[in-house]
Design a protein around this motif. Structure first.
Motif, PDB file in Angstrom:
ATOM      1  N   PHE A  80       0.767  -1.195  -0.044  1.00  0.00           N
ATOM      2  CA  PHE A  80       0.038  -0.004  -0.024  1.00  0.00           C
ATOM      3  C   PHE A  80       0.793   1.170   0.004  1.00  0.00           C
ATOM      4  CE2 PHE A  80       1.111  -1.018   4.288  1.00  0.00           C
ATOM      5  CZ  PHE A  80       1.220   0.257   5.084  1.00  0.00           C
ATOM      6  N   SER A  81       0.349   2.434  -0.269  1.00  0.00           N
ATOM      7  CA  SER A  81       1.250   3.594  -0.379  1.00  0.00           C
ATOM      8  C   SER A  81       0.569   4.841   0.357  1.00  0.00           C
ATOM      9  CB  SER A  81       1.441   3.977  -1.574  1.00  0.00           C
ATOM     10  OG  SER A  81       0.286   4.114  -2.575  1.00  0.00           O
ATOM     11  N   THR A  82       1.286   5.841   0.750  1.00  0.00           N
ATOM     12  CA  THR A  82       0.846   6.897   1.295  1.00  0.00           C
ATOM     13  C   THR A  82       2.184   7.988   1.587  1.00  0.00           C
ATOM     14  OG1 THR A  82      -0.507   7.968   3.147  1.00  0.00           O
ATOM     15  CG2 THR A  82       1.259   6.227   3.754  1.00  0.00           C
ATOM     16  N   HIS A  83       1.788   9.320   1.894  1.00  0.00           N
ATOM     17  CA  HIS A  83       2.790  10.287   2.169  1.00  0.00           C
ATOM     18  C   HIS A  83       3.125   9.783   3.384  1.00  0.00           C
ATOM     19  CE1 HIS A  83       0.214  12.471  -1.092  1.00  0.00           C
ATOM     20  NE2 HIS A  83       1.601  12.840  -1.120  1.00  0.00           N
ATOM     21  N   ARG A  84       4.643   9.725   3.611  1.00  0.00           N
ATOM     22  CA  ARG A  84       5.487   9.463   4.843  1.00  0.00           C
ATOM     23  C   ARG A  84       4.641  10.757   6.034  1.00  0.00           C
ATOM     24  NH1 ARG A  84       9.565   9.379   0.868  1.00  0.00           N
ATOM     25  NH2 ARG A  84      10.564   7.393   1.005  1.00  0.00           N
ATOM     26  N   THR A  85       4.378  11.833   5.594  1.00  0.00           N
ATOM     27  CA  THR A  85       3.978  12.775   6.581  1.00  0.00           C
ATOM     28  C   THR A  85       2.467  12.724   6.909  1.00  0.00           C
ATOM     29  OG1 THR A  85       4.116  14.535   4.737  1.00  0.00           O
ATOM     30  CG2 THR A  85       6.195  14.462   6.212  1.00  0.00           C
ATOM     31  N   SER A  86       1.847  11.816   6.128  1.00  0.00           N
ATOM     32  CA  SER A  86       0.327  11.605   6.455  1.00  0.00           C
ATOM     33  C   SER A  86       0.131  11.175   7.729  1.00  0.00           C
ATOM     34  CB  SER A  86      -0.343  10.718   5.350  1.00  0.00           C
ATOM     35  OG  SER A  86       0.119   9.602   5.495  1.00  0.00           O
ATOM     36  N   ARG A  87      -1.037  11.310   8.064  1.00  0.00           N
ATOM     37  CA  ARG A  87      -1.312  10.641   9.542  1.00  0.00           C
ATOM     38  C   ARG A  87      -1.104   9.261   9.567  1.00  0.00           C
ATOM     39  NH1 ARG A  87      -7.341  13.207  11.067  1.00  0.00           N
ATOM     40  NH2 ARG A  87      -6.608  15.555  10.932  1.00  0.00           N
ATOM     41  N   LYS A  88      -1.570   8.519   8.776  1.00  0.00           N
ATOM     42  CA  LYS A  88      -1.133   7.149   8.842  1.00  0.00           C
ATOM     43  C   LYS A  88       0.295   6.925   8.711  1.00  0.00           C
ATOM     44  CE  LYS A  88      -2.827   6.618   4.126  1.00  0.00           C
ATOM     45  NZ  LYS A  88      -3.586   8.030   4.021  1.00  0.00           N
ATOM     46  N   GLY A  89       1.142   7.685   7.698  1.00  0.00           N
ATOM     47  CA  GLY A  89       2.760   7.399   7.715  1.00  0.00           C
ATOM     48  C   GLY A  89       3.385   7.819   8.952  1.00  0.00           C
ATOM     49  N   VAL A  90       2.683   8.794   9.733  1.00  0.00           N
ATOM     50  CA  VAL A  90       3.347   9.091  11.084  1.00  0.00           C
ATOM     51  C   VAL A  90       3.068   8.146  12.005  1.00  0.00           C
ATOM     52  CG1 VAL A  90       3.190  11.003  13.118  1.00  0.00           C
ATOM     53  CG2 VAL A  90       3.274  11.795  10.496  1.00  0.00           C
ATOM     54  N   GLU A  91       1.993   7.655  11.872  1.00  0.00           N
ATOM     55  CA  GLU A  91       1.409   6.471  13.065  1.00  0.00           C
ATOM     56  C   GLU A  91       2.176   5.354  12.635  1.00  0.00           C
ATOM     57  OE1 GLU A  91      -3.154   8.568  13.430  1.00  0.00           O
ATOM     58  OE2 GLU A  91      -2.867   6.659  11.939  1.00  0.00           O
ATOM     59  N   LEU A  92       2.411   4.920  11.467  1.00  0.00           N
ATOM     60  CA  LEU A  92       3.349   3.833  11.158  1.00  0.00           C
ATOM     61  C   LEU A  92       4.822   3.849  11.713  1.00  0.00           C
ATOM     62  CD1 LEU A  92       2.042   2.779   7.589  1.00  0.00           C
ATOM     63  CD2 LEU A  92       1.609   1.397   9.925  1.00  0.00           C
ATOM     64  N   GLY A  93       5.190   5.332  11.643  1.00  0.00           N
ATOM     65  CA  GLY A  93       6.553   5.387  12.057  1.00  0.00           C
ATOM     66  C   GLY A  93       6.813   5.298  13.556  1.00  0.00           C
TER      67      GLY A  93
END
Length: 187
Positions: A80-93
C-alpha cells in the motif's frame, strides 16, 4: 431514532446462495487463498475489489481506520502507499503494527490481514508515484510504498444464518503458517 433502529433491523443480511469456505480444504499458505478470493472478486465484477480498510493506532492507542487501495501482493507482503508525513505515515513511524480488512459484499467474504508494515525502497515508491492519475512529471520524495508483512490472516465466509465460517492463520517465529477454525462468535 427508533425509526432508524427498525429500518436497520429490517435490512437483509446475506443471501442463501453464497460460496462455501471448507476449512478442511484451505491451502497451507494463506496468501494463496487471499489471491484466489481477490481474483474471484475481480472476475465477478465486485466494485473496487482492491479496496480495504487500513487500521493504524494513534499515539494514545486509539485505532484509526481509513480506506486504501492494495497495490500488490508478493513474498514480502501486502503493498500500500501513502505520504510519509500523512497521519497514517506518522502513525506507522511510531507503531508499525497495522491491519487491513477486505470485504467483498457480493460474495459475503471478508479477510483481515494483521502484521508489521515496513517501507520499501525509494525506487518502488517513485515508480508507484509515477503511475498515479495525479502525477505531474515531478518526483515526490514524501511518497512511500509500504508492505504489510502478515503474521495473522483471518478469512470469513458469511452464511445466510449468520453462523459464518472463519479460518485464522498464524505465523510462528520460524515463519511457518498454521491455521484453525475460529469457534468463538463472529467479531
Amino acid at each position: 431514532m427508533d425509526d432508524i433502529r427498525e429500518r436497520l433491523r429490517g435490512l437483509p443480511a446475506f443471501p442463501a446462495d453464497l460460496p462455501v469456505l471448507d476449512p478442511e480444504a484451505v491451502p497451507a499458505d494463506p496468501t494463496e487463498l487471499f489471491v484466489a478470493w481477490l481474483n474471484q472478486a475481480i472476475e465477478t465484477g465486485a466494485r473496487q475489489p482492491h479496496a480495504m480498510t487500513f487500521v493504524t493506532t494513534r499515539r494514545d492507542g486509539t485505532p484509526v481506520g481509513r480506506t486504501l487501495i492494495l497495490k500488490d501482493v508478493d513474498e514480502s507482503g501486502y503493498h500500500f502507499s501513502t505520504h510519509r508525513t500523512s497521519r497514517k505515515g506518522v502513525e506507522l513511524g511510531r507503531n508499525p503494527r497495522a491491519s487491513m480488512v477486505f470485504f467483498w459484499r457480493e460474495s459475503g467474504r471478508q479477510v483481515r490481514v494483521t502484521g508489521t508494515a515496513r517501507a520499501l525502497g525509494d525506487d518502488v515508491s517513485q515508480a508507484d508515484w509515477e503511475k498515479r492519475p495525479s502525477y505531474t512529471g515531478s518526483p515526490n520524495p514524501d511518497w512511500q510504498v509500504y508492505t504489510l508483512d502478515p503474521d495473522e490472516i483471518e478469512f470469513m465466509q458469511a452464511r445466510e444464518d449468520r453462523n459464518h465460517t472463519r479460518v485464522e492463520y498464524a505465523r510462528d517465529s520460524d515463519g511457518a503458517w498454521s491455521h484453525h477454525v475460529v469457534t468463538t462468535p463472529a467479531g
